[in-house]
Design an enzyme around this catalytic site. Structure first.
Site, PDB file in Angstrom:
ATOM      1  NE  ARG A 134      45.717  38.067  40.303  1.00  0.00           N
ATOM      2  CZ  ARG A 134      45.265  39.275  40.609  1.00  0.00           C
ATOM      3  NH1 ARG A 134      45.432  39.736  41.827  1.00  0.00           N
ATOM      4  NH2 ARG A 134      44.656  40.019  39.701  1.00  0.00           N
ATOM      5  CD  GLU A 189      40.528  48.072  42.642  1.00  0.00           C
ATOM      6  OE1 GLU A 189      41.116  46.995  42.742  1.00  0.00           O
ATOM      7  OE2 GLU A 189      40.836  49.080  43.310  1.00  0.00           O
TER       8      GLU A 189
HETATM    9  O1  LIG Z   1      36.423  41.633  43.784  1.00  0.00           O
HETATM   10  P1  LIG Z   1      36.725  41.949  42.360  1.00  0.00           P
HETATM   11  O2  LIG Z   1      36.580  43.417  42.044  1.00  0.00           O
HETATM   12  O3  LIG Z   1      35.947  41.099  41.407  1.00  0.00           O
HETATM   13  O4  LIG Z   1      38.274  41.687  42.124  1.00  0.00           O
HETATM   14  C1  LIG Z   1      38.952  40.570  42.590  1.00  0.00           C
HETATM   15  C2  LIG Z   1      39.414  39.687  41.478  1.00  0.00           C
HETATM   16  O5  LIG Z   1      40.331  40.404  40.626  1.00  0.00           O
HETATM   17  C3  LIG Z   1      41.491  39.630  40.434  1.00  0.00           C
HETATM   18  O6  LIG Z   1      41.388  38.757  39.357  1.00  0.00           O
HETATM   19  P2  LIG Z   1      41.491  39.196  37.825  1.00  0.00           P
HETATM   20  O7  LIG Z   1      40.104  39.185  37.246  1.00  0.00           O
HETATM   21  O8  LIG Z   1      42.298  40.450  37.701  1.00  0.00           O
HETATM   22  O9  LIG Z   1      42.188  37.966  37.131  1.00  0.00           O
HETATM   23  P3  LIG Z   1      43.555  37.151  37.314  1.00  0.00           P
HETATM   24  O10 LIG Z   1      43.393  36.330  38.568  1.00  0.00           O
HETATM   25  O11 LIG Z   1      43.552  36.302  36.101  1.00  0.00           O
HETATM   26  O12 LIG Z   1      44.711  38.125  37.398  1.00  0.00           O
HETATM   27  C4  LIG Z   1      41.601  38.840  41.717  1.00  0.00           C
HETATM   28  O13 LIG Z   1      42.416  37.690  41.562  1.00  0.00           O
HETATM   29  C5  LIG Z   1      40.173  38.500  42.029  1.00  0.00           C
HETATM   30  O14 LIG Z   1      39.730  37.321  41.373  1.00  0.00           O
HETATM   31  N1  LIG Z   2      43.938  46.313  43.790  1.00  0.00           N
HETATM   32  C1  LIG Z   2      44.068  45.040  43.352  1.00  0.00           C
HETATM   33  N2  LIG Z   2      45.241  44.387  43.484  1.00  0.00           N
HETATM   34  C2  LIG Z   2      45.368  43.112  43.050  1.00  0.00           C
HETATM   35  N3  LIG Z   2      44.377  42.446  42.443  1.00  0.00           N
HETATM   36  C3  LIG Z   2      43.205  43.063  42.283  1.00  0.00           C
HETATM   37  N4  LIG Z   2      42.029  42.655  41.740  1.00  0.00           N
HETATM   38  C4  LIG Z   2      41.155  43.661  41.825  1.00  0.00           C
HETATM   39  N5  LIG Z   2      41.697  44.727  42.405  1.00  0.00           N
HETATM   40  C5  LIG Z   2      43.002  44.379  42.713  1.00  0.00           C
END
Ligand SMILES: O=P(O)(O)OC[C@H]1O[C@H](OP(=O)(O)OP(=O)(O)O)[C@H](O)[C@@H]1O
Ligand SMILES: Nc1ncnc2[nH]cnc12
Length: 170
Positions: free
Chosen positions: A58, A95
């Protein structure tokens, strides 16, 4: 613009207890998506970024249009095993799980002013790991920009005194 109204909250995804902030409802609205990128670009210019780094996946939909808007480069920070050239990598907690991120060893020039862009700041594990990788390459992280910040998880404490911009807070 009130960006919160464009974000959809999905309870218990991807696991019970997580309230998932779904940005696809913002992305599909052209004027809202553009306005969000333009607001982050104001911040990126203030901190005088000269390159943007975005963590997969993302972070790409925030970082790539931001770099295009500013006519500066974009560095993808990818999940481990995806980048073809020589990399450095680091493990981290999320998370809702664990992962590893990597970057090409020649992605950042020493002294470059790097802005990290992502959709959301939660625990801060992703941003902390990204900062760590960029600093290992000699980059200076001058800011971190997000659509969304989950203030109740206090991810900012992992960022130290690097300036943070978020458009929407929960
Ligand atoms: O602050 P944090 O606890 O590290 O969480 C935030 C991260 O989690 C999500 O990515 P995710 O790793 O789920 O991957 P994605 O973008 O591929 O869905 C989001 O896009 C952030 O990069
Ligand atoms: N609550 C949340 N919603 C969307 N993306 C996330 N990445 C980590 N925590 C998330």
């Amino acid at each position: 613009m009130d960006f919160k109204q464009y974000i959809r909250v999905i309870p218990d995804f991807p696991q019970p207890g997580i309230r998932f902030k779904d940005i696809t409802t913002l992305l599909k609205d052209g004027p809202a998506y553009r306005a969000a990128i333009e607001e982050l670009a104001v911040f990126a210019r203030e901190v005088q970024a000269d390159i943007i780094a975005g963590p997969e996946a993302r972070g790409f939909v925030v970082g790539a249009p931001l770099s295009y808007e500013m006519s500066i480069g974009f560095v993808p920070i990818r999940k481990s095993g995806k980048l073809p050239y020589e990399t450095i990598k680091a493990d981290y907690d999320l998370e809702y799980g664990k992962d590893a991120l990597a970057v090409h060893v020649d992605a950042i020039q020493p002294g470059q002013r790097v802005l990290i862009a992502d959709d959301l700041l939660a625990t801060g594990g992703t941003i902390e790991t990204t900062i760590n990788l960029i600093e290992q390459l000699g980059g200076k992280v001058v800011g971190a920009a997000f659509f969304i910040e989950l203030s109740y998880l206090d991810g900012r404490q992992k960022i130290g005194d690097i300036p943070v911009k978020s458009l929407v807070q929960y």
